[in-house]
Scaffold this motif. Structure first.
Motif, PDB file in Angstrom:
ATOM      1  N   UNK A 221       0.833  -1.208   0.000  1.00 49.60           N
ATOM      2  CA  UNK A 221       0.000   0.000   0.000  1.00 49.60           C
ATOM      3  C   UNK A 221       0.865   1.255   0.000  1.00 49.60           C
ATOM      4  N   UNK A 222       1.919   1.246   0.791  1.00 52.84           N
ATOM      5  CA  UNK A 222       2.837   2.389   0.805  1.00 52.84           C
ATOM      6  C   UNK A 222       3.526   2.537  -0.548  1.00 52.84           C
ATOM      7  N   UNK A 223       3.856   1.408  -1.170  1.00 54.88           N
ATOM      8  CA  UNK A 223       4.460   1.464  -2.497  1.00 54.88           C
ATOM      9  C   UNK A 223       3.526   2.068  -3.521  1.00 54.88           C
ATOM     10  N   UNK A 224       2.234   1.703  -3.468  1.00 55.03           N
ATOM     11  CA  UNK A 224       1.269   2.289  -4.408  1.00 55.03           C
ATOM     12  C   UNK A 224       1.113   3.785  -4.169  1.00 55.03           C
ATOM     13  N   UNK A 225       1.094   4.175  -2.896  1.00 55.69           N
ATOM     14  CA  UNK A 225       1.080   5.606  -2.574  1.00 55.69           C
ATOM     15  C   UNK A 225       2.269   6.311  -3.217  1.00 55.69           C
ATOM     16  N   UNK A 226       3.463   5.741  -3.039  1.00 59.79           N
ATOM     17  CA  UNK A 226       4.669   6.367  -3.586  1.00 59.79           C
ATOM     18  C   UNK A 226       4.675   6.403  -5.092  1.00 59.79           C
ATOM     19  N   UNK A 227       4.147   5.353  -5.727  1.00 62.79           N
ATOM     20  CA  UNK A 227       4.106   5.309  -7.192  1.00 62.79           C
ATOM     21  C   UNK A 227       3.238   6.441  -7.739  1.00 62.79           C
ATOM     22  N   UNK A 228       2.044   6.569  -7.205  1.00 65.87           N
ATOM     23  CA  UNK A 228       1.158   7.627  -7.689  1.00 65.87           C
ATOM     24  C   UNK A 228       1.684   9.008  -7.301  1.00 65.87           C
ATOM     25  N   UNK A 229       2.306   9.091  -6.138  1.00 63.59           N
ATOM     26  CA  UNK A 229       2.933  10.353  -5.751  1.00 63.59           C
ATOM     27  C   UNK A 229       4.024  10.722  -6.748  1.00 63.59           C
ATOM     28  N   UNK A 322      -5.192  14.065 -10.238  1.00 65.51           N
ATOM     29  CA  UNK A 322      -5.693  12.691 -10.270  1.00 65.51           C
ATOM     30  C   UNK A 322      -4.709  11.738  -9.589  1.00 65.51           C
ATOM     31  N   UNK A 323      -3.436  11.905  -9.885  1.00 61.83           N
ATOM     32  CA  UNK A 323      -2.430  11.030  -9.279  1.00 61.83           C
ATOM     33  C   UNK A 323      -2.285  11.300  -7.785  1.00 61.83           C
ATOM     34  N   UNK A 324      -2.437  12.538  -7.390  1.00 67.72           N
ATOM     35  CA  UNK A 324      -2.437  12.917  -5.969  1.00 67.72           C
ATOM     36  C   UNK A 324      -3.567  12.201  -5.237  1.00 67.72           C
ATOM     37  N   UNK A 344       2.006  11.661   5.479  1.00 66.65           N
ATOM     38  CA  UNK A 344       2.041  11.261   4.072  1.00 66.65           C
ATOM     39  C   UNK A 344       1.113  12.148   3.237  1.00 66.65           C
ATOM     40  N   UNK A 345      -0.041  12.515   3.788  1.00 59.44           N
ATOM     41  CA  UNK A 345      -0.951  13.419   3.077  1.00 59.44           C
ATOM     42  C   UNK A 345      -0.316  14.795   2.906  1.00 59.44           C
ATOM     43  N   UNK A 346       0.370  15.270   3.936  1.00 65.07           N
ATOM     44  CA  UNK A 346       1.016  16.581   3.860  1.00 65.07           C
ATOM     45  C   UNK A 346       2.138  16.592   2.829  1.00 65.07           C
ATOM     46  N   UNK A 347       2.895  15.501   2.740  1.00 65.37           N
ATOM     47  CA  UNK A 347       3.948  15.432   1.728  1.00 65.37           C
ATOM     48  C   UNK A 347       3.353  15.405   0.326  1.00 65.37           C
ATOM     49  N   UNK A 348       2.212  14.745   0.172  1.00 64.44           N
ATOM     50  CA  UNK A 348       1.548  14.755  -1.126  1.00 64.44           C
ATOM     51  C   UNK A 348       1.093  16.174  -1.483  1.00 64.44           C
ATOM     52  N   UNK A 349       0.572  16.903  -0.508  1.00 68.51           N
ATOM     53  CA  UNK A 349       0.208  18.305  -0.748  1.00 68.51           C
ATOM     54  C   UNK A 349       1.424  19.105  -1.199  1.00 68.51           C
TER      55      UNK A 349
END
Length: 356
Positions: A221-229, A322-324, A344-349
């Protein structure tokens, strides 16, 4: 470009100190990164130190810009996602940074980039041969520092890093091949950027958890987060590669246009159809006839205007969003400490609204 038209989704992450997270990543990983670089034979050790911003071209100590440390920050948070202390992700952070900087050294030379982080690139200062050698050395160090841990988790992490590195190299090869073509599809561009950027960020976002003993579901799950990020990150970079200023990006103006890159705004503009897209296609096709022709600033401004008129700029900003969203949705399928989820949400922002 003063701002990107991408707004963060409310996630309760507003109170997170993102600069503090990035600084923590840099503070915990830099001493170990320096120790790894110190193993290199002269002059590779000092050339690497110049690349990282620790010394200037004359060898004097420097506090040059060493980058945002996003990958290091992710590796440390990833360890916390597994219930381990952030320091448990330090070796993973170092390994990912070494691979990332291996790719930068090689890419700068292959792309002909003369500036990175507001300084001359290594190949410009020390020559192409040294840039290649130092990049190779950093890549070798990455596996070495992980395997020296001697644990089952380190072996898992090394396999994860090796897979990400192969995909990163695949992505660079795809990117270079696009420069020889009149056009590439949006799907091809997303595949290339998923390899070139998404794979290593996926590794960064999961390697700390792997070292901390996380189960496969959490690491995946963390990997998928990082991929889309990573795809969101690259979409923003593609916008900056055309419309960013040298003061903000540390690169030349119109850098991606000068390299004839088929980045997301270009591919999206070409697929959009209409008069602007057709004119852009004709301009790019003419480049194939005279690839070494030198253009002035007005020509690049004209091309950027065509891309924007065809909708490439707006589409790419929407794709970053969309990727975010996909990155944050990937976190919803596993249990994570609320503090880690907010970080993790803040880093995506930070990735989608960053200024440089």
């Amino acid at each position: 470009m003063n701002r990107l038209d991408v707004k963060p989704r409310p996630r309760g992450a507003g109170a997170v100190d993102v600069p503090g997270l990035l600084e923590r990543g840099r503070t915990l990983s830099t001493p170990a990164l320096r120790r790894a670089v110190d193993r290199l034979a002269a002059p590779m050790d000092t050339i690497a130190a110049y690349h990282f911003g620790w010394i200037d071209a004359a060898g004097n100590p420097s506090d040059g810009d060493g980058g945002k440390a996003l990958r290091s920050a992710l590796a440390l948070i990833s360890a916390e996602a597994a219930g381990a202390p952030p320091a448990a992700g330090t070796t993973g952070a170092v390994a990912v940074e070494l691979v990332h900087n291996f790719s930068l050294l090689h890419d700068d030379f292959m792309d002909g980039d003369e500036q990175r982080r507001h300084r001359d690139t290594v190949w410009k200062v020390h020559g192409p041969a040294q840039a290649i050698l130092v990049g190779d050395a950093l890549l070798a160090l990455a596996g070495e520092v992980l395997l020296e841990l001697g644990t089952v988790e380190a072996n898992r992490a090394a396999r994860l890093l090796n897979s990400a590195t192969r995909k990163l190299i695949d992505g660079q090869a795809q990117d270079m091949s696009f420069e020889q073509r009149d056009r590439a599809t949006v799907a091809e561009c997303l595949e290339m950027e998923g390899n070139k950027t998404g794979a290593l960020l996926a590794c960064a976002a999961s390697i700390g958890a792997v070292l901390g003993g996380a189960d496969d579901a959490t690491a995946d799950a963390l990997g998928r987060y990082g991929y889309h990020l990573g795809l969101a990150f690259q979409a923003v970079d593609d916008l900056l590669g055309i419309w960013g200023t040298p003061e903000r990006t540390g690169k030349q103006a119109w850098s991606d246009l000068k390299q004839r890159k088929k980045s997301l705004p270009v591919c999206a503009a070409l697929e959009a159809g209409g008069p602007a897209a057709e004119q852009l296609a004709a301009v790019l096709a003419a480049d194939g006839v005279a690839p070494d022709e030198v253009f002035d600033e007005a020509e690049f401004a004209f091309r950027a205007a065509l891309i924007e008129e065809a909708g490439g700029r707006a589409w790419t900003a929407a794709e970053a969003r969309r990727q975010y969203d996909a990155a944050l949705e990937a976190l919803d399928v596993v249990h994570l400490p609320e503090e880690v989820r907010d970080q993790l949400a803040a880093l995506a922002d930070f990735v989608v609204v960053r200024r440089r």
